[in-house]
Scaffold this active site. Structure first.
Site, PDB file in Angstrom:
ATOM      1  N   LYS A  11      15.026 -32.019  20.794  1.00  0.00           N
ATOM      2  CA  LYS A  11      15.390 -33.580  19.470  1.00  0.00           C
ATOM      3  C   LYS A  11      14.852 -35.065  19.738  1.00  0.00           C
ATOM      4  O   LYS A  11      16.013 -35.662  20.068  1.00  0.00           O
ATOM      5  CB  LYS A  11      16.550 -32.748  18.744  1.00  0.00           C
ATOM      6  CG  LYS A  11      16.168 -32.807  16.402  1.00  0.00           C
ATOM      7  CD  LYS A  11      16.809 -32.297  16.201  1.00  0.00           C
ATOM      8  CE  LYS A  11      16.430 -33.265  14.515  1.00  0.00           C
ATOM      9  NZ  LYS A  11      15.129 -32.965  13.975  1.00  0.00           N
TER      10      LYS A  11
HETATM   11  N1  PMP Z   1      11.944 -28.260  13.173  1.00  0.00           N
HETATM   12  C1  PMP Z   1      12.070 -29.756  13.366  1.00  0.00           C
HETATM   13  C2  PMP Z   1      10.779 -30.160  14.351  1.00  0.00           C
HETATM   14  C3  PMP Z   1      12.634 -30.397  13.153  1.00  0.00           C
HETATM   15  O1  PMP Z   1      12.777 -31.555  12.978  1.00  0.00           O
HETATM   16  C4  PMP Z   1      14.604 -29.550  12.123  1.00  0.00           C
HETATM   17  C5  PMP Z   1      15.365 -30.517  11.855  1.00  0.00           C
HETATM   18  N2  PMP Z   1      16.229 -30.890  13.094  1.00  0.00           N
HETATM   19  C6  PMP Z   1      14.014 -28.249  12.043  1.00  0.00           C
HETATM   20  C7  PMP Z   1      13.323 -27.738  12.986  1.00  0.00           C
HETATM   21  C8  PMP Z   1      15.555 -27.704  11.429  1.00  0.00           C
HETATM   22  O2  PMP Z   1      16.719 -27.535  12.507  1.00  0.00           O
HETATM   23  P1  PMP Z   1      18.495 -27.559  12.080  1.00  0.00           P
HETATM   24  O3  PMP Z   1      18.439 -26.501  11.369  1.00  0.00           O
HETATM   25  O4  PMP Z   1      19.057 -27.408  13.196  1.00  0.00           O
HETATM   26  O5  PMP Z   1      17.913 -28.813  11.548  1.00  0.00           O
END
Ligand code: PMP
Length: 312
Positions: A156
Protein backbone atom coordinates in the site's frame (compact mmCIF):
# COMPACT_ATOMS: atom_id res chain seq x y z
CA UNK A 1 -14.38 25.24 20.55
CA UNK A 2 -13.56 21.55 20.09
CA UNK A 3 -10.22 20.41 21.40
CA UNK A 4 -7.58 19.94 18.71
CA UNK A 5 -6.97 16.24 17.97
CA UNK A 6 -3.63 14.61 18.62
CA UNK A 7 -1.45 12.93 16.02
CA UNK A 8 1.44 10.57 16.62
CA UNK A 9 4.52 12.15 15.09
CA UNK A 10 8.26 11.79 15.69
CA UNK A 11 7.67 9.21 18.41
CA UNK A 12 5.21 11.23 20.46
CA UNK A 13 1.62 12.41 20.71
CA UNK A 14 1.38 16.04 19.57
CA UNK A 15 -1.50 18.39 18.64
CA UNK A 16 -2.09 17.76 14.93
CA UNK A 17 -1.18 21.36 14.00
CA UNK A 18 2.36 20.59 15.19
CA UNK A 19 2.72 17.45 13.04
CA UNK A 20 4.30 19.15 10.02
CA UNK A 21 6.83 18.03 7.41
CA UNK A 22 9.12 20.11 5.20
CA UNK A 23 8.47 20.60 1.50
CA UNK A 24 11.89 18.98 1.02
CA UNK A 25 10.68 15.68 2.49
CA UNK A 26 11.67 12.80 0.22
CA UNK A 27 8.26 11.10 0.41
CA UNK A 28 6.48 14.34 -0.53
CA UNK A 29 8.64 14.64 -3.64
CA UNK A 30 8.83 11.00 -4.76
CA UNK A 31 5.94 9.13 -3.11
CA UNK A 32 8.34 7.00 -1.06
CA UNK A 33 5.99 6.00 1.70
CA UNK A 34 3.44 3.39 2.57
CA UNK A 35 0.31 3.61 4.64
CA UNK A 36 -2.76 1.91 6.06
CA UNK A 37 -6.42 2.76 6.31
CA UNK A 38 -8.09 1.38 9.42
CA UNK A 39 -11.54 1.96 10.84
CA UNK A 40 -12.92 2.41 14.30
CA UNK A 41 -16.63 1.60 14.40
CA UNK A 42 -18.84 3.05 17.16
CA UNK A 43 -21.25 0.80 19.01
CA UNK A 44 -23.75 3.05 20.85
CA UNK A 45 -25.26 0.30 23.04
CA UNK A 46 -21.88 -0.82 24.36
CA UNK A 47 -20.58 2.79 24.27
CA UNK A 48 -17.48 1.33 22.75
CA UNK A 49 -15.36 2.06 19.70
CA UNK A 50 -14.11 -1.15 18.08
CA UNK A 51 -11.07 -0.97 15.80
CA UNK A 52 -11.40 -3.60 13.09
CA UNK A 53 -8.55 -6.08 12.49
CA UNK A 54 -5.91 -3.68 13.75
CA UNK A 55 -3.18 -6.34 13.90
CA UNK A 56 -3.72 -7.42 10.30
CA UNK A 57 -3.46 -3.82 9.11
CA UNK A 58 -0.12 -3.38 10.86
CA UNK A 59 1.12 -6.73 9.55
CA UNK A 60 0.34 -5.45 6.05
CA UNK A 61 2.03 -2.11 6.81
CA UNK A 62 5.20 -3.91 7.85
CA UNK A 63 5.09 -5.96 4.62
CA UNK A 64 4.73 -2.71 2.61
CA UNK A 65 7.69 -1.32 4.61
CA UNK A 66 9.84 -4.26 3.55
CA UNK A 67 9.07 -3.54 -0.11
CA UNK A 68 10.19 0.07 0.39
CA UNK A 69 13.13 -0.75 2.67
CA UNK A 70 11.60 1.17 5.55
CA UNK A 71 12.37 -0.06 9.05
CA UNK A 72 10.28 1.11 11.97
CA UNK A 73 11.35 1.06 15.61
CA UNK A 74 8.03 -0.60 16.57
CA UNK A 75 6.62 -4.10 16.30
CA UNK A 76 2.98 -4.91 15.52
CA UNK A 77 2.02 -5.05 19.20
CA UNK A 78 3.53 -1.62 19.88
CA UNK A 79 1.90 -0.11 16.79
CA UNK A 80 -1.48 -1.44 17.95
CA UNK A 81 -1.04 0.04 21.43
CA UNK A 82 0.12 3.45 20.12
CA UNK A 83 -2.92 3.52 17.84
CA UNK A 84 -5.36 2.58 20.59
CA UNK A 85 -3.92 5.25 22.86
CA UNK A 86 -4.10 7.91 20.12
CA UNK A 87 -7.78 7.18 19.48
CA UNK A 88 -8.54 7.16 23.20
CA UNK A 89 -6.84 10.55 23.59
CA UNK A 90 -8.95 11.89 20.73
CA UNK A 91 -12.10 10.56 22.40
CA UNK A 92 -14.17 9.59 19.35
CA UNK A 93 -17.77 8.46 19.91
CA UNK A 94 -18.52 7.98 16.20
CA UNK A 95 -17.20 6.02 13.22
CA UNK A 96 -13.68 7.09 12.41
CA UNK A 97 -10.63 6.35 10.30
CA UNK A 98 -7.00 5.86 11.22
CA UNK A 99 -4.16 6.66 8.84
CA UNK A 100 -0.69 5.39 9.79
CA UNK A 101 2.05 6.33 7.34
CA UNK A 102 5.67 5.20 7.18
CA UNK A 103 7.86 7.24 4.87
CA UNK A 104 11.27 8.39 3.80
CA UNK A 105 11.59 11.54 5.88
CA UNK A 106 15.03 12.82 4.82
CA UNK A 107 15.31 16.24 3.21
CA UNK A 108 17.29 14.92 0.33
CA UNK A 109 17.12 14.79 -3.46
CA UNK A 110 17.23 11.79 -5.77
CA UNK A 111 14.73 8.98 -6.16
CA UNK A 112 15.98 5.94 -4.25
CA UNK A 113 15.16 3.88 -1.17
CA UNK A 114 18.57 3.60 0.46
CA UNK A 115 20.47 6.02 2.70
CA UNK A 116 17.36 7.84 3.82
CA UNK A 117 15.73 8.23 7.24
CA UNK A 118 12.52 6.36 7.95
CA UNK A 119 9.74 8.25 9.72
CA UNK A 120 6.33 7.22 11.02
CA UNK A 121 3.14 9.12 11.83
CA UNK A 122 -0.53 8.45 12.55
CA UNK A 123 -3.52 10.75 12.26
CA UNK A 124 -7.21 10.09 12.75
CA UNK A 125 -10.38 11.63 11.31
CA UNK A 126 -14.11 11.07 11.79
CA UNK A 127 -15.48 9.10 8.81
CA UNK A 128 -19.07 8.12 8.10
CA UNK A 129 -20.14 6.31 4.93
CA UNK A 130 -17.60 6.62 2.09
CA UNK A 131 -19.66 5.61 -0.95
CA UNK A 132 -23.14 5.52 0.60
CA UNK A 133 -25.14 2.32 1.07
CA UNK A 134 -27.75 2.68 -1.65
CA UNK A 135 -25.69 1.22 -4.48
CA UNK A 136 -23.18 2.94 -6.74
CA UNK A 137 -22.76 3.33 -10.48
CA UNK A 138 -19.29 2.50 -11.71
CA UNK A 139 -17.36 2.75 -14.96
CA UNK A 140 -14.45 0.67 -16.22
CA UNK A 141 -11.45 2.98 -16.30
CA UNK A 142 -9.15 3.66 -19.23
CA UNK A 143 -6.35 3.73 -16.64
CA UNK A 144 -4.92 0.27 -16.00
CA UNK A 145 -3.86 -0.77 -12.50
CA UNK A 146 -0.05 -0.55 -12.08
CA UNK A 147 1.73 -3.74 -12.94
CA UNK A 148 3.46 -5.74 -10.21
CA UNK A 149 6.78 -5.10 -11.94
CA UNK A 150 6.24 -1.35 -12.20
CA UNK A 151 5.46 -0.81 -8.50
CA UNK A 152 4.82 -3.71 -6.09
CA UNK A 153 1.04 -3.62 -6.22
CA UNK A 154 0.55 -5.66 -3.05
CA UNK A 155 2.20 -2.87 -1.10
CA UNK A 156 0.00 0.00 0.00
CA UNK A 157 2.50 2.49 -1.39
CA UNK A 158 1.67 6.22 -1.39
CA UNK A 159 3.13 6.79 -4.88
CA UNK A 160 0.85 4.12 -6.38
CA UNK A 161 -2.19 6.18 -5.57
CA UNK A 162 -1.73 8.60 -8.46
CA UNK A 163 -2.89 5.60 -10.51
CA UNK A 164 -6.06 5.29 -8.39
CA UNK A 165 -6.58 9.08 -8.38
CA UNK A 166 -6.48 9.20 -12.20
CA UNK A 167 -9.07 6.44 -12.38
CA UNK A 168 -11.37 7.90 -9.72
CA UNK A 169 -11.38 11.40 -11.23
CA UNK A 170 -11.94 10.05 -14.73
CA UNK A 171 -14.92 8.06 -13.40
CA UNK A 172 -16.38 11.01 -11.48
CA UNK A 173 -15.92 13.34 -14.49
CA UNK A 174 -17.87 10.82 -16.56
CA UNK A 175 -20.72 10.84 -14.01
CA UNK A 176 -19.90 7.54 -12.26
CA UNK A 177 -19.49 7.17 -8.49
CA UNK A 178 -16.39 4.98 -8.68
CA UNK A 179 -13.96 3.39 -11.15
CA UNK A 180 -13.16 -0.23 -11.81
CA UNK A 181 -9.59 -0.70 -12.95
CA UNK A 182 -8.41 -3.53 -15.19
CA UNK A 183 -5.00 -5.19 -14.95
CA UNK A 184 -2.41 -4.51 -17.64
CA UNK A 185 -3.65 -7.80 -19.17
CA UNK A 186 -7.18 -6.38 -19.38
CA UNK A 187 -8.78 -8.58 -16.75
CA UNK A 188 -10.80 -7.18 -13.84
CA UNK A 189 -8.69 -5.85 -10.97
CA UNK A 190 -10.37 -3.60 -8.38
CA UNK A 191 -11.86 -0.21 -7.56
CA UNK A 192 -9.80 2.88 -6.68
CA UNK A 193 -9.93 1.88 -3.00
CA UNK A 194 -11.94 -1.34 -2.93
CA UNK A 195 -11.81 -4.99 -3.94
CA UNK A 196 -14.62 -6.42 -6.03
CA UNK A 197 -17.00 -9.36 -5.67
CA UNK A 198 -19.41 -10.81 -8.22
CA UNK A 199 -22.36 -13.02 -7.32
CA UNK A 200 -22.62 -15.68 -10.00
CA UNK A 201 -25.10 -18.54 -9.70
CA UNK A 202 -25.11 -18.57 -5.88
CA UNK A 203 -21.33 -18.35 -5.53
CA UNK A 204 -19.00 -15.42 -4.99
CA UNK A 205 -16.25 -14.71 -7.49
CA UNK A 206 -13.40 -12.27 -6.83
CA UNK A 207 -10.18 -11.47 -8.74
CA UNK A 208 -7.35 -13.66 -7.44
CA UNK A 209 -4.40 -12.26 -5.47
CA UNK A 210 -2.24 -12.74 -8.56
CA UNK A 211 -4.38 -10.19 -10.44
CA UNK A 212 -2.27 -7.26 -9.06
CA UNK A 213 -4.95 -6.40 -6.50
CA UNK A 214 -4.22 -4.85 -3.15
CA UNK A 215 -4.97 -7.89 -1.02
CA UNK A 216 -7.69 -6.37 1.13
CA UNK A 217 -8.45 -7.18 4.73
CA UNK A 218 -12.14 -6.60 4.06
CA UNK A 219 -11.90 -9.01 1.10
CA UNK A 220 -10.51 -11.67 3.42
CA UNK A 221 -13.25 -10.89 5.98
CA UNK A 222 -15.98 -11.25 3.34
CA UNK A 223 -14.63 -14.58 2.09
CA UNK A 224 -14.74 -15.92 5.66
CA UNK A 225 -18.17 -14.50 6.52
CA UNK A 226 -19.64 -15.72 3.22
CA UNK A 227 -18.44 -19.25 3.97
CA UNK A 228 -19.07 -19.43 7.72
CA UNK A 229 -22.18 -17.25 8.13
CA UNK A 230 -23.96 -17.51 4.76
CA UNK A 231 -22.70 -20.91 3.55
CA UNK A 232 -21.48 -19.36 0.28
CA UNK A 233 -18.13 -20.31 -1.26
CA UNK A 234 -15.86 -17.79 -3.00
CA UNK A 235 -13.88 -18.59 -6.13
CA UNK A 236 -10.69 -16.53 -6.47
CA UNK A 237 -9.74 -16.42 -10.14
CA UNK A 238 -9.16 -14.27 -13.19
CA UNK A 239 -12.32 -12.33 -14.09
CA UNK A 240 -13.12 -11.09 -17.60
CA UNK A 241 -14.51 -7.58 -18.00
CA UNK A 242 -17.70 -8.77 -19.62
CA UNK A 243 -18.51 -10.96 -16.62
CA UNK A 244 -19.19 -7.72 -14.76
CA UNK A 245 -22.07 -6.94 -17.08
CA UNK A 246 -23.78 -10.29 -16.61
CA UNK A 247 -23.17 -10.89 -12.88
CA UNK A 248 -26.29 -11.54 -10.78
CA UNK A 249 -25.00 -9.04 -8.23
CA UNK A 250 -21.85 -7.00 -7.72
CA UNK A 251 -20.37 -5.29 -4.67
CA UNK A 252 -17.17 -3.55 -3.62
CA UNK A 253 -15.46 -3.97 -0.28
CA UNK A 254 -12.81 -2.03 1.60
CA UNK A 255 -12.06 -0.45 4.94
CA UNK A 256 -13.50 2.93 3.91
CA UNK A 257 -16.27 1.57 1.64
CA UNK A 258 -17.36 -1.33 3.93
CA UNK A 259 -19.62 -3.42 1.65
CA UNK A 260 -21.01 -1.15 -1.06
CA UNK A 261 -23.49 -2.54 -3.61
CA UNK A 262 -22.89 -1.78 -7.29
CA UNK A 263 -26.10 -1.32 -9.24
CA UNK A 264 -24.72 -0.30 -12.62
CA UNK A 265 -21.49 -0.85 -14.63
CA UNK A 266 -20.78 1.15 -17.80
CA UNK A 267 -24.47 2.17 -17.98
CA UNK A 268 -25.69 -1.45 -17.77
CA UNK A 269 -27.93 -2.36 -14.84
CA UNK A 270 -26.66 -5.24 -12.70
CA UNK A 271 -29.45 -7.78 -12.17
CA UNK A 272 -32.63 -5.73 -11.88
CA UNK A 273 -30.65 -2.60 -11.00
CA UNK A 274 -31.39 -2.78 -7.26
CA UNK A 275 -29.39 -4.17 -4.33
CA UNK A 276 -29.54 -7.98 -4.54
CA UNK A 277 -30.29 -10.49 -1.74
CA UNK A 278 -26.75 -11.90 -1.34
CA UNK A 279 -25.29 -8.38 -1.13
CA UNK A 280 -27.90 -7.48 1.49
CA UNK A 281 -27.03 -10.51 3.60
CA UNK A 282 -23.31 -9.82 3.27
CA UNK A 283 -23.82 -6.22 4.39
CA UNK A 284 -25.90 -7.26 7.41
CA UNK A 285 -23.41 -9.90 8.50
CA UNK A 286 -20.40 -7.61 8.00
CA UNK A 287 -21.91 -4.62 9.84
CA UNK A 288 -22.85 -6.83 12.81
CA UNK A 289 -19.31 -8.12 13.02
CA UNK A 290 -17.51 -4.76 12.78
CA UNK A 291 -19.76 -3.15 15.41
CA UNK A 292 -19.22 -5.96 17.88
CA UNK A 293 -22.72 -7.45 17.57
CA UNK A 294 -21.58 -10.96 16.68
CA UNK A 295 -19.79 -12.58 19.65
CA UNK A 296 -18.05 -15.10 17.36
CA UNK A 297 -15.79 -12.45 15.86
CA UNK A 298 -14.75 -10.38 18.87
CA UNK A 299 -11.14 -11.47 18.29
CA UNK A 300 -11.12 -9.20 15.24
CA UNK A 301 -11.97 -6.15 17.35
CA UNK A 302 -9.80 -3.94 19.53
CA UNK A 303 -11.92 -1.99 22.05
CA UNK A 304 -10.50 1.51 22.50
CA UNK A 305 -12.04 2.40 25.85
CA UNK A 306 -11.94 0.53 29.16
CA UNK A 307 -15.00 -1.71 29.44
CA UNK A 308 -17.93 -0.15 31.27
CA UNK A 309 -18.34 -1.35 34.83
CA UNK A 310 -21.51 -3.46 34.70
CA UNK A 311 -24.42 -2.19 36.86
CA UNK A 312 -24.90 -4.22 40.03
N1 PMP B 1 -7.75 -1.86 -3.10
C1 PMP B 1 -7.19 -0.65 -2.93
C2 PMP B 1 -6.48 -0.02 -4.06
C3 PMP B 1 -7.29 0.01 -1.70
O1 PMP B 1 -6.74 1.21 -1.52
C4 PMP B 1 -8.01 -0.61 -0.64
C5 PMP B 1 -8.15 0.09 0.68
N2 PMP B 1 -7.06 -0.18 1.51
C6 PMP B 1 -8.56 -1.89 -0.86
C7 PMP B 1 -8.41 -2.48 -2.11
C8 PMP B 1 -9.28 -2.61 0.23
O2 PMP B 1 -8.40 -3.01 1.22
P1 PMP B 1 -8.85 -3.15 2.74
O3 PMP B 1 -10.06 -4.00 2.76
O4 PMP B 1 -7.69 -3.79 3.41
O5 PMP B 1 -9.13 -1.78 3.24
Amino acid sequence: MEREPFAFFQNKFVPISQAKVSIMTHAFNYGTGCFEGIRGNWNPEAEQLYVFRLREHYERLLRSCRMLRISLPYNVQQLCEITRELIERNGYREDMYIRPIAYKGSLDLGPRLHDLEDHFAIFTVPLGLYLGDQGVRVGVSSWRRVDENAIPARGKVTGIYINNALARTEANDAGFDEAIMLTTQGTVCEGSGENLFLVQGGRLVTPAESETILVGITRNTIIQLARDELGIETVERQVARNELYTADELFMVGTAAHVTPIIEVDHRAIGDGTVGPVTRQMMASYFDVIRGRNPKYMDWLTPVYPARVPAR
